[in-house]
Each structure stands twice: as structure tokens, then as C-alpha cells.
Design an enzyme around this catalytic site. Structure first.
Site, PDB file in Angstrom:
ATOM      1  CG  ASP A 128      56.825  -2.679  24.292  1.00 19.53           C
ATOM      2  OD1 ASP A 128      56.390  -3.421  25.258  1.00 19.53           O
ATOM      3  OD2 ASP A 128      57.124  -3.251  23.204  1.00 19.53           O
ATOM      4  CG  ASP A 164      47.087   2.467  27.719  1.00 18.34           C
ATOM      5  OD1 ASP A 164      47.906   1.736  26.784  1.00 18.34           O
ATOM      6  OD2 ASP A 164      47.479   2.176  28.787  1.00 18.34           O
ATOM      7  CG  PHE A 201      49.319  -4.688  26.123  1.00 17.13           C
ATOM      8  CD1 PHE A 201      50.291  -4.398  27.012  1.00 17.13           C
ATOM      9  CD2 PHE A 201      49.669  -5.982  25.427  1.00 17.13           C
ATOM     10  CE1 PHE A 201      51.551  -5.149  27.392  1.00 17.13           C
ATOM     11  CE2 PHE A 201      50.813  -6.789  25.838  1.00 17.13           C
ATOM     12  CZ  PHE A 201      51.577  -6.399  26.613  1.00 17.13           C
TER      13      PHE A 201
HETATM   14  C1  LIG Z   1      52.534  -3.754  24.841  1.00 16.60           C
HETATM   15  S1  LIG Z   1      52.745  -4.981  23.476  1.00 16.60           S
HETATM   16  C2  LIG Z   1      51.162  -4.658  22.616  1.00 16.60           C
HETATM   17  C3  LIG Z   1      50.603  -5.987  21.903  1.00 16.60           C
HETATM   18  C4  LIG Z   1      49.404  -5.675  21.192  1.00 16.60           C
HETATM   19  N1  LIG Z   1      49.629  -4.891  19.979  1.00 16.60           N
HETATM   20  C5  LIG Z   1      48.291  -5.575  22.029  1.00 16.60           C
HETATM   21  O1  LIG Z   1      47.577  -4.426  21.800  1.00 16.60           O
HETATM   22  O2  LIG Z   1      47.975  -6.254  23.027  1.00 16.60           O
HETATM   23  C6  LIG Z   1      53.728  -4.327  22.389  1.00 16.60           C
HETATM   24  C7  LIG Z   1      54.237  -5.737  21.466  1.00 16.60           C
HETATM   25  O3  LIG Z   1      55.314  -5.230  20.524  1.00 16.60           O
HETATM   26  C8  LIG Z   1      56.141  -5.905  20.218  1.00 16.60           C
HETATM   27  N2  LIG Z   1      57.483  -5.112  19.868  1.00 16.60           N
HETATM   28  C9  LIG Z   1      57.847  -4.020  20.272  1.00 16.60           C
HETATM   29  N3  LIG Z   1      58.904  -3.771  19.623  1.00 16.60           N
HETATM   30  C10 LIG Z   1      59.040  -4.551  18.566  1.00 16.60           C
HETATM   31  C11 LIG Z   1      59.843  -4.448  17.496  1.00 16.60           C
HETATM   32  N4  LIG Z   1      60.958  -3.507  17.093  1.00 16.60           N
HETATM   33  N5  LIG Z   1      59.800  -5.604  16.623  1.00 16.60           N
HETATM   34  C12 LIG Z   1      58.817  -6.465  16.862  1.00 16.60           C
HETATM   35  N6  LIG Z   1      57.910  -6.467  17.882  1.00 16.60           N
HETATM   36  C13 LIG Z   1      58.095  -5.352  18.657  1.00 16.60           C
HETATM   37  C14 LIG Z   1      56.461  -6.640  21.884  1.00 16.60           C
HETATM   38  O4  LIG Z   1      57.398  -7.766  21.466  1.00 16.60           O
HETATM   39  C15 LIG Z   1      55.092  -6.760  22.244  1.00 16.60           C
HETATM   40  O5  LIG Z   1      54.314  -8.255  21.778  1.00 16.60           O
END
Ligand SMILES: C[S@@+](CC[C@H](N)C(=O)[O-])C[C@H]1O[C@@H](n2cnc3c(N)ncnc32)[C@H](O)[C@@H]1O
Length: 220
Positions: A128, A164, A201
């Protein structure tokens, strides 16, 4: 390590496929979070080269990587239930018996459950971005977070990240430089690794003309 909350739980309805997969396969492939650790997880991570993916989203990379690496044990961490359902479906469909999932905050899983010297690699793809300056403190990849991974990695174990968001990419690079135990043989961003499939993403970033940056560092 300071407690950061790097995610927001996005309220999103489960599709029928995701709900059915959660119902049918969660107890087989998901390991519960336990503050005191888990024998099941320790056995899983220490009985084959283990790769942990943090924030697998819809699990596109997790499933593809697992399919290409039947010799490795793959642990996926995320809190986003539709993605967990989708990955469970893929695990079942593609018979990926060497994948496990923990549905919990990765920061807590890392500090409580992963045994020392157990990880051959860590994947973090498109974390994120928290683009507003006042939210930068919620970004996952910072020095204390990387430091918390060091004892869990084997010698020469790697951390492979992609984003990105240019300023986050630079921040990641700087954070890696701030951890003495990490070495970066590219001395900057690395070449794109051809095996990594495109995720939702990544597509979104490319549609906004963002440049994809990748970082590969190893524990000395
Ligand atoms: C922007 S998305 C990217 C997902 C994937 N890696 C992609 O490239 O499409 C970030 C993901 O990280 C997870 N996430 C963020 N912080 C996290 C944490 N502390 N523990 C577990 N999951 C987390 C979110 O729920 C989300 O699904």
C-alpha cells in the site's frame, strides 16, 4: 518495532467462488495467528526452503510462484478476505499443497510466529503506497520493519520488493541502505525479474504511467 498499521480493511463483498473456497479450504490451508507461535507453522517453514509473501492481494504471484516452485514452502500473509478466498480457490484448483496462508497483520505475524533463520526469501509486491505525506508513516517498508526480518532470514536469504510509486521506491532503497545486514548487488534498483506475473496493482500503476521499480537485497 513501532506498531504501524499499514493496511485499511477494504469492505468488499465476497464473490460466490471466494466464499465457497473460504468455507471449503480455509481449515486446510490457513494457519491461525497465535502470539506464542505455532508448531504447525514452524514445521512448515523448516521442512523445505521457505518463501514468505507479505500482502499477496488476490494471490496472482503467490499461485504462479508456487506452481513454478513445487520444492518450496510458500507462506502468504494478508488481511483481505476476497483475496484469501481467491488464493484458496487457486490452491485447490492447481493442487498447490505447499502453500499456507495466515490471515492476520503481517507485522504481528513477523514479530510472534516466524522462527529464526527459517526464511529463504521474502516477497513484497506493490505494498500500500500511502501517497499522502502525512500517511507516509503507515508505509510498511521502513528500517525497523526490515530489521525485524533480518533474524528470520537465512544467510543469503533475500527480500524482493516492487512498487510503482517512485518516492516509495526511493524510500525502500534508502531503508535497505540503513540496514547493515542487507547487501544490494545492483547498488540500486534491480532488473525486472521475468518470472513475476503482472498483478492488478501493477496494471493500475502502468495505466497511470508509473514506472515499476524493483529491489532485491540479501542478508549478508
Ligand atoms: C496494494 S495491495 C497489493 C497486492 C498484491 N501484492 C499485488 O501486487 O497486487 C497491498 C496488499 O497488502 C495487504 N497488506 C498491507 N499491509 C498488510 C499487513 N500489515 N499485513 C497483511 N497484509 C497487509 C493489503 O491487504 C493488500 O492486499
Amino acid at each position: 518495532m513501532n506498531k504501524i498499521r499499514s493496511y485499511v480493511l477494504r469492505p468488499k463483498r465476497l464473490t460466490n467462488l471466494q466464499a465457497r473456497a473460504l468455507e471449503a479450504y480455509r481449515s486446510t490451508y490457513c494457519i491461525d495467528f497465535h502470539e506464542e507461535g505455532s508448531d504447525e507453522l514452524t514445521e512448515f517453514l523448516t521442512s523445505a526452503p521457505a518463501i514468505m509473501e507479505i500482502g499477496f492481494g488476490m494471490g496472482e504471484v503467490t499461485a504462479a510462484f508456487a506452481q513454478a516452485h513445487p520444492d518450496k514452502h510458500i507462506l502468504g500473509l494478508d488481511v483481505f478476505l476476497p483475496g484469501v478466498g481467491k488464493l484458496l480457490y487457486e490452491i485447490h484448483e492447481r493442487r498447490l499443497e505447499h502453500v499456507r496462508i495466515i490471515v492476520h497483520d503481517a507485522v504481528e505475524v513477523i514479530s510472534h510466529m516466524i522462527p529464526a533463520d527459517s526464511l529463504a526469501g521474502v516477497h513484497i509486491f506493490f505494498p500500500d503506497p500511502w501517497p499522502k505525506k502525512r500517511h507516509h508513516k503507515r508505509r510498511l517498508v521502513q528500517v525497523p520493519f526490515l530489521q525485524s526480518l533480518i533474524p528470520l532470514l537465512q544467510k543469503q536469504g533475500y527480500i524482493y520488493m516492487a512498487t510503482d510509486w517512485e518516492d516509495y521506491a526511493l524510500q525502500m532503497l534508502e531503508a535497505c541502505r540503513g540496514v547493515e545486514e542487507l547487501e544490494n548487488s545492483s547498488n540500486g534498483f534491480c532488473e525486472p525479474q521475468s518470472w513475476r506475473p503482472m498483478t492488478k496493482f501493477e496494471k493500475r500503476g502502468l495505466a497511470k504511467d508509473h514506472v515499476i521499480r524493483e529491489i532485491l537485497v540479501r542478508k549478508r
